[in-house]
Motif scaffolding. Structure first.
Motif, PDB file in Angstrom:
ATOM      1  N   MET A   1       7.310  19.678 -51.102  1.00  0.00           N
ATOM      2  CA  MET A   1       6.500  20.892 -51.246  1.00  0.00           C
ATOM      3  C   MET A   1       6.531  21.607 -49.903  1.00  0.00           C
ATOM      4  O   MET A   1       6.147  21.037 -48.874  1.00  0.00           O
TER       5      MET A   1
ATOM      6  N   ILE B   1      -1.051  19.983 -55.877  1.00  0.00           N
ATOM      7  CA  ILE B   1       0.162  19.232 -55.557  1.00  0.00           C
ATOM      8  C   ILE B   1       0.381  18.124 -56.589  1.00  0.00           C
ATOM      9  O   ILE B   1       1.501  17.870 -57.007  1.00  0.00           O
TER      10      ILE B   1
ATOM     11  N   VAL C   1       5.117  17.030 -47.650  1.00  0.00           N
ATOM     12  CA  VAL C   1       4.491  18.350 -47.769  1.00  0.00           C
ATOM     13  C   VAL C   1       4.676  19.040 -46.425  1.00  0.00           C
ATOM     14  O   VAL C   1       4.243  18.526 -45.387  1.00  0.00           O
TER      15      VAL C   1
END
Ligand code: ADP
Ligand code: MG
Length: 238
Positions: free
Chosen positions: A168, A183, A197
């Motif tokens: 992400m 998420i 992330v």
């Protein structure tokens, strides 16, 4: 034997090139021999973000088609000696084939610990070449619905790969706590386990524009997130 990792996303602009460069530099800093291959045929820019623009005379298609050896075509990074780049051609050579790309990658596995392939957007021929010889893949998505839907399509194309992970990217640090459920949703939507992330971080663009590895930013922001992904790929504890 080296591991070939394709970095893909479907949608353009999600951060494939930035993630490829950032993770590759972190792997090289950790002492791994790393080859980045830019497979964004016609729209290459990994050379710029690695600070290696205009240094490459030969590209990955020259190697795959036997016009040049891999060792001669790969450009070494002046500051990160374990990091090399094989750039993309400006046009797709008609004689290129998945068989030739896979043969080139077999040779690369004997010379490098990690080969990171920067895939183009979309699911066209460039994408197919980027994934045809991969051992695993990183699918880069941002937190918007269209990016996640495209990631889902890429995942469906990669169902034959044993290890595919979600990255992400461009997550607002201030929103991270609130975004945790989002998420989770992203992982569910893409149907993938998360490997990292990466926060929204102006240093990504600034470093790319200056051709400085993101790792020069130390242990913070996107640099730290790329380092964490590199360490997870190596199976090391963070
Ligand atoms: P792609 O290769 O998927 O098209 P890029 O890596 O070229 O995407 O990134 C697109 C733009 O987004 C670039 O200007 C890059 O600097 C910026 N960018 C990527 N990741 C981040 C991030 N984590 N924070 C801020 N900007 C980013
Ligand atoms: Mg790109």
């Amino acid at each position: 034997m080296g591991i070939v990792i394709a970095v893909a996303s479907g949608k353009g602009g999600t951060g494939k090139t930035s993630v490829t460069g950032g993770v590759a530099a972190a792997l090289a800093m950790a002492g791994q021999r790393v080859l980045c291959i830019d497979m964004d045929i016609g729209l290459r820019n990994l050379d710029i973000s690695l600070g290696l623009s205009d240094r490459a005379l030969m590209d990955f298609a020259d190697v795959a088609l036997g016009r040049c050896t891999l060792s001669r075509a790969a450009v070494h990074h002046p500051d990160l000696k374990e990091l090399s780049l094989l750039t993309a051609p400006m046009a797709l050579p008609p004689s290129l084939s998945p068989y030739r790309v896979r043969s080139m990658l077999s040779a690369a596995r004997t010379l490098y610990d990690y080969v990171l392939i920067d895939a183009p957007a979309g699911l066209g021929p460039g994408f197919q070449y980027a994934v045809c010889g991969a051992d695993r893949a990183l699918v880069v998505a941002t937190n918007d619905a269209s990016s996640l839907r495209d990631a889902q399509r890429v995942v469906a194309e990669l169902d034959w790969l044993p290890q595919v992970h979600l990255v992400m990217n461009r997550i607002q640090p201030k929103l991270l706590r609130k975004l945790r459920t989002t998420i989770d949703d992203a992982m569910n939507t893409a149907g993938l386990p998360l490997i990292g992330v990466i926060p929204e971080d102006a240093q990504v663009m600034l470093c790319a524009n200056r051709g400085i590895p993101l790792t020069s930013q130390g242990r913070k922001g996107a640099a730290m997130a790329c380092r964490n992904i590199a360490w997870r790929l190596m199976g090391r504890r963070i």
